[in-house]
Design a protein around this motif. Structure first.
Motif, PDB file in Angstrom:
ATOM      1  N   ALA A 186      -5.409  24.582 -14.778  1.00 49.90           N
ATOM      2  CA  ALA A 186      -4.061  24.131 -14.404  1.00 49.90           C
ATOM      3  C   ALA A 186      -4.140  22.935 -13.462  1.00 49.90           C
ATOM      4  O   ALA A 186      -3.370  21.980 -13.599  1.00 49.90           O
ATOM      5  CB  ALA A 186      -3.270  25.273 -13.769  1.00 49.90           C
ATOM      6  N   CYS A 187      -5.077  22.956 -12.528  1.00 49.76           N
ATOM      7  CA  CYS A 187      -5.249  21.834 -11.594  1.00 49.76           C
ATOM      8  C   CYS A 187      -5.655  20.571 -12.337  1.00 49.76           C
ATOM      9  O   CYS A 187      -5.155  19.487 -12.045  1.00 49.76           O
ATOM     10  CB  CYS A 187      -6.275  22.181 -10.520  1.00 49.76           C
ATOM     11  N   VAL A 188      -6.547  20.709 -13.307  1.00 52.26           N
ATOM     12  CA  VAL A 188      -6.961  19.562 -14.118  1.00 52.26           C
ATOM     13  C   VAL A 188      -5.761  19.013 -14.879  1.00 52.26           C
ATOM     14  O   VAL A 188      -5.534  17.795 -14.909  1.00 52.26           O
ATOM     15  CB  VAL A 188      -8.109  19.941 -15.078  1.00 52.26           C
ATOM     16  N   ALA A 189      -4.967  19.894 -15.484  1.00 49.33           N
ATOM     17  CA  ALA A 189      -3.794  19.460 -16.247  1.00 49.33           C
ATOM     18  C   ALA A 189      -2.816  18.712 -15.353  1.00 49.33           C
ATOM     19  O   ALA A 189      -2.231  17.702 -15.771  1.00 49.33           O
ATOM     20  CB  ALA A 189      -3.113  20.663 -16.897  1.00 49.33           C
ATOM     21  N   LEU A 190      -2.635  19.162 -14.122  1.00 43.05           N
ATOM     22  CA  LEU A 190      -1.722  18.476 -13.206  1.00 43.05           C
ATOM     23  C   LEU A 190      -2.264  17.097 -12.829  1.00 43.05           C
ATOM     24  O   LEU A 190      -1.505  16.123 -12.783  1.00 43.05           O
ATOM     25  CB  LEU A 190      -1.482  19.325 -11.959  1.00 43.05           C
ATOM     26  N   ARG A 191      -3.559  17.002 -12.592  1.00 43.22           N
ATOM     27  CA  ARG A 191      -4.157  15.688 -12.289  1.00 43.22           C
ATOM     28  C   ARG A 191      -4.007  14.741 -13.471  1.00 43.22           C
ATOM     29  O   ARG A 191      -3.766  13.546 -13.296  1.00 43.22           O
ATOM     30  CB  ARG A 191      -5.632  15.842 -11.921  1.00 43.22           C
ATOM     31  N   ALA A 241       6.840  19.424 -16.375  1.00 48.40           N
ATOM     32  CA  ALA A 241       7.256  19.923 -17.693  1.00 48.40           C
ATOM     33  C   ALA A 241       6.337  19.380 -18.782  1.00 48.40           C
ATOM     34  O   ALA A 241       5.995  20.098 -19.730  1.00 48.40           O
ATOM     35  CB  ALA A 241       8.704  19.531 -17.969  1.00 48.40           C
ATOM     36  N   LEU A 242       5.910  18.121 -18.650  1.00 48.54           N
ATOM     37  CA  LEU A 242       4.990  17.542 -19.625  1.00 48.54           C
ATOM     38  C   LEU A 242       3.659  18.284 -19.629  1.00 48.54           C
ATOM     39  O   LEU A 242       3.124  18.608 -20.694  1.00 48.54           O
ATOM     40  CB  LEU A 242       4.759  16.061 -19.327  1.00 48.54           C
ATOM     41  N   ALA A 243       3.111  18.575 -18.450  1.00 46.27           N
ATOM     42  CA  ALA A 243       1.846  19.310 -18.366  1.00 46.27           C
ATOM     43  C   ALA A 243       1.980  20.666 -19.056  1.00 46.27           C
ATOM     44  O   ALA A 243       1.088  21.072 -19.809  1.00 46.27           O
ATOM     45  CB  ALA A 243       1.420  19.492 -16.909  1.00 46.27           C
ATOM     46  N   ALA A 244       3.093  21.349 -18.835  1.00 46.78           N
ATOM     47  CA  ALA A 244       3.316  22.650 -19.479  1.00 46.78           C
ATOM     48  C   ALA A 244       3.423  22.485 -20.991  1.00 46.78           C
ATOM     49  O   ALA A 244       2.867  23.283 -21.750  1.00 46.78           O
ATOM     50  CB  ALA A 244       4.573  23.308 -18.913  1.00 46.78           C
ATOM     51  N   GLY A 245       4.129  21.450 -21.441  1.00 41.38           N
ATOM     52  CA  GLY A 245       4.283  21.211 -22.874  1.00 41.38           C
ATOM     53  C   GLY A 245       2.974  20.856 -23.548  1.00 41.38           C
ATOM     54  O   GLY A 245       2.682  21.325 -24.653  1.00 41.38           O
ATOM     55  N   LEU A 246       2.163  20.032 -22.881  1.00 37.77           N
ATOM     56  CA  LEU A 246       0.864  19.674 -23.440  1.00 37.77           C
ATOM     57  C   LEU A 246      -0.030  20.895 -23.567  1.00 37.77           C
ATOM     58  O   LEU A 246      -0.734  21.063 -24.560  1.00 37.77           O
ATOM     59  CB  LEU A 246       0.185  18.610 -22.576  1.00 37.77           C
TER      60      LEU A 246
END
Length: 108
Positions: free
Chosen positions: A10-15, A40-45
């Protein structure tokens, strides 16, 4: 890093979407509009995984530094290489240059 695997991912996705500066425990209502859209984009990806998907993005570069924009473009490029399609509005030339196609729509 000592974090559980899911939290580390999750941290990587946020970065990758330019939210590396957001601290744990921060309330979502304190996020700027651009930060909220990128969350929202990170969650969608993540939800789309590696499946081909269509993403409609409204100024995903809002409030991003050039370094964060480069990270976001890298992430979107990797998804596009796996079949994702991104339609986005953009004012910044960096985002337009990264596009495979640019459509200029007249104002109504």
């Amino acid at each position: 890093s000592g974090l559980p695997a899911g939290l580390a991912r999750a941290c990587v996705a946020l970065r990758e979407v330019g939210l590396g500066h957001v601290s744990f425990g921060r309330r979502t209502q304190t996020l700027s509009g651009g930060e909220a859209r990128r969350l929202a984009l990170a969650a969608g990806l993540k939800a789309a995984g590696d499946a081909p998907a269509l993403f409609l993005l409204d100024h995903p570069d809002a409030g991003l530094s050039e370094a964060d924009l480069d990270a976001l473009l890298s992430t979107l490029g990797q998804k596009a290489d796996r079949g994702a399609l991104f339609l986005t509005t953009a004012h910044r030339a960096t985002l337009r240059r990264a596009a495979s196609e640019v459509l200029r729509l007249p104002l109504l």
